[in-house]
Enzyme design. Structure first.
Site, PDB file in Angstrom:
ATOM      1  N   ASP A  14       0.846  -1.199   0.000  1.00  0.00           N
ATOM      2  CA  ASP A  14       0.000   0.000   0.000  1.00  0.00           C
ATOM      3  C   ASP A  14       0.888   1.259   0.000  1.00  0.00           C
ATOM      4  OD1 ASP A  14       0.959  -0.464   2.595  1.00  0.00           O
ATOM      5  OD2 ASP A  14      -0.817   0.360   3.581  1.00  0.00           O
ATOM      6  N   ASN A  63      -2.501   2.616   3.621  1.00  0.00           N
ATOM      7  CA  ASN A  63      -1.990   3.961   3.907  1.00  0.00           C
ATOM      8  C   ASN A  63      -2.854   5.044   3.271  1.00  0.00           C
ATOM      9  OD1 ASN A  63       0.222   3.233   5.507  1.00  0.00           O
ATOM     10  ND2 ASN A  63       1.452   2.761   3.681  1.00  0.00           N
ATOM     11  N   THR A 110       2.978  -6.121   2.775  1.00  0.00           N
ATOM     12  CA  THR A 110       3.486  -4.970   3.532  1.00  0.00           C
ATOM     13  C   THR A 110       2.370  -3.949   3.794  1.00  0.00           C
ATOM     14  OG1 THR A 110       4.188  -3.766   1.557  1.00  0.00           O
ATOM     15  CG2 THR A 110       5.812  -5.254   2.556  1.00  0.00           C
ATOM     16  N   ASP A 153       7.559   3.560   3.027  1.00  0.00           N
ATOM     17  CA  ASP A 153       8.385   2.370   3.270  1.00  0.00           C
ATOM     18  C   ASP A 153       8.038   1.238   2.307  1.00  0.00           C
ATOM     19  OD1 ASP A 153       5.969   2.392   4.687  1.00  0.00           O
ATOM     20  OD2 ASP A 153       6.707   1.043   6.232  1.00  0.00           O
ATOM     21  N   HIS A 158       9.809   0.413   7.826  1.00  0.00           N
ATOM     22  CA  HIS A 158       9.307  -0.916   8.186  1.00  0.00           C
ATOM     23  C   HIS A 158       9.370  -1.962   7.062  1.00  0.00           C
ATOM     24  CE1 HIS A 158       7.221   1.095  11.605  1.00  0.00           C
ATOM     25  NE2 HIS A 158       6.909   2.030  10.722  1.00  0.00           N
ATOM     26  N   ASP A 159       8.723  -1.631   5.927  1.00  0.00           N
ATOM     27  CA  ASP A 159       8.366  -2.679   4.964  1.00  0.00           C
ATOM     28  C   ASP A 159       9.541  -3.422   4.308  1.00  0.00           C
ATOM     29  OD1 ASP A 159       5.725  -2.247   5.555  1.00  0.00           O
ATOM     30  OD2 ASP A 159       5.409  -0.842   3.907  1.00  0.00           O
ATOM     31  N   GLU A 181      -0.544  -2.610  15.780  1.00  0.00           N
ATOM     32  CA  GLU A 181       0.220  -2.057  14.650  1.00  0.00           C
ATOM     33  C   GLU A 181      -0.754  -1.766  13.504  1.00  0.00           C
ATOM     34  OE1 GLU A 181       1.934  -2.049  10.860  1.00  0.00           O
ATOM     35  OE2 GLU A 181       0.809  -3.789  11.607  1.00  0.00           O
ATOM     36  N   PHE A 182      -0.433  -0.791  12.662  1.00  0.00           N
ATOM     37  CA  PHE A 182      -1.350  -0.297  11.620  1.00  0.00           C
ATOM     38  C   PHE A 182      -1.884  -1.397  10.693  1.00  0.00           C
ATOM     39  CE2 PHE A 182      -2.082   1.306   7.304  1.00  0.00           C
ATOM     40  CZ  PHE A 182      -3.066   2.255   7.531  1.00  0.00           C
ATOM     41  N   ASN A 183      -1.005  -2.180  10.080  1.00  0.00           N
ATOM     42  CA  ASN A 183      -1.457  -3.146   9.059  1.00  0.00           C
ATOM     43  C   ASN A 183      -2.437  -4.172   9.642  1.00  0.00           C
ATOM     44  OD1 ASN A 183       0.101  -1.953   7.105  1.00  0.00           O
ATOM     45  ND2 ASN A 183       1.831  -3.359   7.362  1.00  0.00           N
ATOM     46  N   ASN A 192       1.432   1.014  17.059  1.00  0.00           N
ATOM     47  CA  ASN A 192       1.568   2.388  16.574  1.00  0.00           C
ATOM     48  C   ASN A 192       0.205   2.982  16.206  1.00  0.00           C
ATOM     49  OD1 ASN A 192       1.258   0.901  14.225  1.00  0.00           O
ATOM     50  ND2 ASN A 192       3.153   1.585  13.263  1.00  0.00           N
TER      51      ASN A 192
HETATM   52  C1  BDR Z   1       3.135  -0.153   8.554  1.00  0.00           C
HETATM   53  O1  BDR Z   1       2.067   0.779   8.437  1.00  0.00           O
HETATM   54  C2  BDR Z   1       2.188   1.523   7.256  1.00  0.00           C
HETATM   55  O2  BDR Z   1       1.888   2.857   7.495  1.00  0.00           O
HETATM   56  C3  BDR Z   1       3.591   1.305   6.754  1.00  0.00           C
HETATM   57  O3  BDR Z   1       3.638   1.367   5.338  1.00  0.00           O
HETATM   58  C4  BDR Z   1       3.946  -0.053   7.271  1.00  0.00           C
HETATM   59  O4  BDR Z   1       3.545  -1.069   6.386  1.00  0.00           O
HETATM   60  C5  BDR Z   1       3.905   0.153   9.819  1.00  0.00           C
HETATM   61  O5  BDR Z   1       3.076   0.031  10.928  1.00  0.00           O
HETATM   62 CA    CA Z   2       2.908  -0.570   4.115  1.00  0.00          CA
END
Ligand code: BDR
Ligand code: CA
Length: 310
Positions: free
Chosen positions: A9, A38, A124, A13, A239-240, A164-166, A158
């Site tokens: 996405d 994202n 990712t 990263d 990260h990715d 975590e976001f994903n 995060n």
């Molecule tokens: C993940 O969230 C997205 O914002 C970044 O691209 C990464 O895949 C990090 O938490």
């Molecule tokens: Ca990502």
């Protein structure tokens, strides 16, 4: 040579993940699929095609995927990736045409037409496409070599204090992916929060003096400021590409087997990856978690790929 599909996405990263997957000569990038995360699916798909142009990616099918998570409404990360999903650099007009297939179908077709055990999935972004592919064509699960994903964390988050976001964006999809009997390796925040683009790293990238290195330098300039403003990081975690790096050279990361499940019903904890680190994993445990990364060698690998794409 390991064949990989990057499901992404982009995303600052994610752009690095694509560049590393293309620029490293020891993996064969056989497909790129996009997923809403994202930013909206239109924006991240356009960004993926622009990055393909910058990196000179050719002969690889790119397909657009799900525009939303399986159950929940979409959630974006504009505070770290901007309104376009890849704010900062000038994004070249995409030259590559999208594959006509849906991302889910491209993933299924690629896995089913390559020899069993030869394709690694590297997600990712949120896991919506990967979960849907596994549900639509369960035969892919035993044919995939392994899934190496950026997402989750053994401890902390995060998107929320614990998620975590994903994973937080599409926890139901993540739960499906972790529950399949394929090998899944979670490269989470515990590792990626140490893969920082320090001023020294940024300087090394800009010193290359190529068109792609200038692009990625600008990517990092925006990302540095955004991560400082949004999360107080002095240098941004990239990260990715850590997940791609693990596929290229498993000795870069420390990984162990551990049961992983995703919280779906918590009042405060939905999207948390619950990792059982008590003692050894039970026999037959298919989920694995990364606990460390050799940051210096990781950046050497990224720089090497950037040098190779010219
Ligand atoms: C993940 O969230 C997205 O914002 C970044 O691209 C990464 O895949 C990090 O938490
Ligand atoms: Ca990502």
């Amino acid at each position: 040579m390991r064949k990989i599909i990057v499901d992404c996405d982009p995303g600052h990263d994610d752009a690095f993940a694509l560049m590393l997957a293309w620029g490293n000569p020891t993996v064969d990038l056989i497909g790129v699929t996009t997923v809403a995360g994202n930013q909206s699916i239109s924006k991240v798909t356009r960004n993926a095609l622009s990055v393909a142009g910058v990196c000179g990616i050719t002969g690889v099918p790119f397909a657009r995927g799900l525009h939303r998570p399986l159950v929940r409404p979409p959630g974006t990360a504009a505070s770290v990736h901007g309104d376009s999903g890849l704010d900062g650099p000038v994004l070249p007009e995409p030259a590559l045409e999208l594959d006509g297939r849906h991302a889910v179908d491209l993933i299924i077709d690629l896995v089913m037409t390559h020899p069993p055990g030869s394709v690694t999935l590297v997600p990712t972004g949120p896991l919506s496409n990967i979960a849907t592919a596994a549900v639509k064509e369960p035969a892919i699960v035993s044919r995939v070599h392994e899934v190496v994903l950026m997402g989750g964390a053994i401890r902390g988050g995060n998107r929320t204090p614990v998620a975590e976001f994903n994973i937080a964006v599409d926890p139901e999809a993540a739960s499906i992916v972790f529950q399949q009997p394929w090998k899944v390796t979670m490269v989470g925040l515990d590792v990626t929060h140490t893969a920082l683009a320090t001023p020294e790293v940024c300087a090394r990238i800009e010193e290359l003096g190529t068109v792609p290195s200038r692009f990625f330098g600008e990517v990092l300039r925006f990302f540095t400021q955004a991560y400082l403003n949004d999360q107080g990081f002095a240098a941004p975690p990239v990260h990715d590409p850590c997940a791609v790096a693990y596929v290229i050279d498993p000795s870069l990361l420390t990984v162990r087997a551990a049961p992983v499940d995703v919280e779906l019903h918590g009042r405060l904890t939905t999207g948390m990856t619950v990792v059982d680190m008590r003692g050894e994993a039970p026999p037959g445990c298919t989920t694995h978690v990364a606990t460390g990364i050799d940051v210096a060698r990781f950046w050497d690998l990224v720089l090497d790929a950037l040098r190779r794409i010219g």
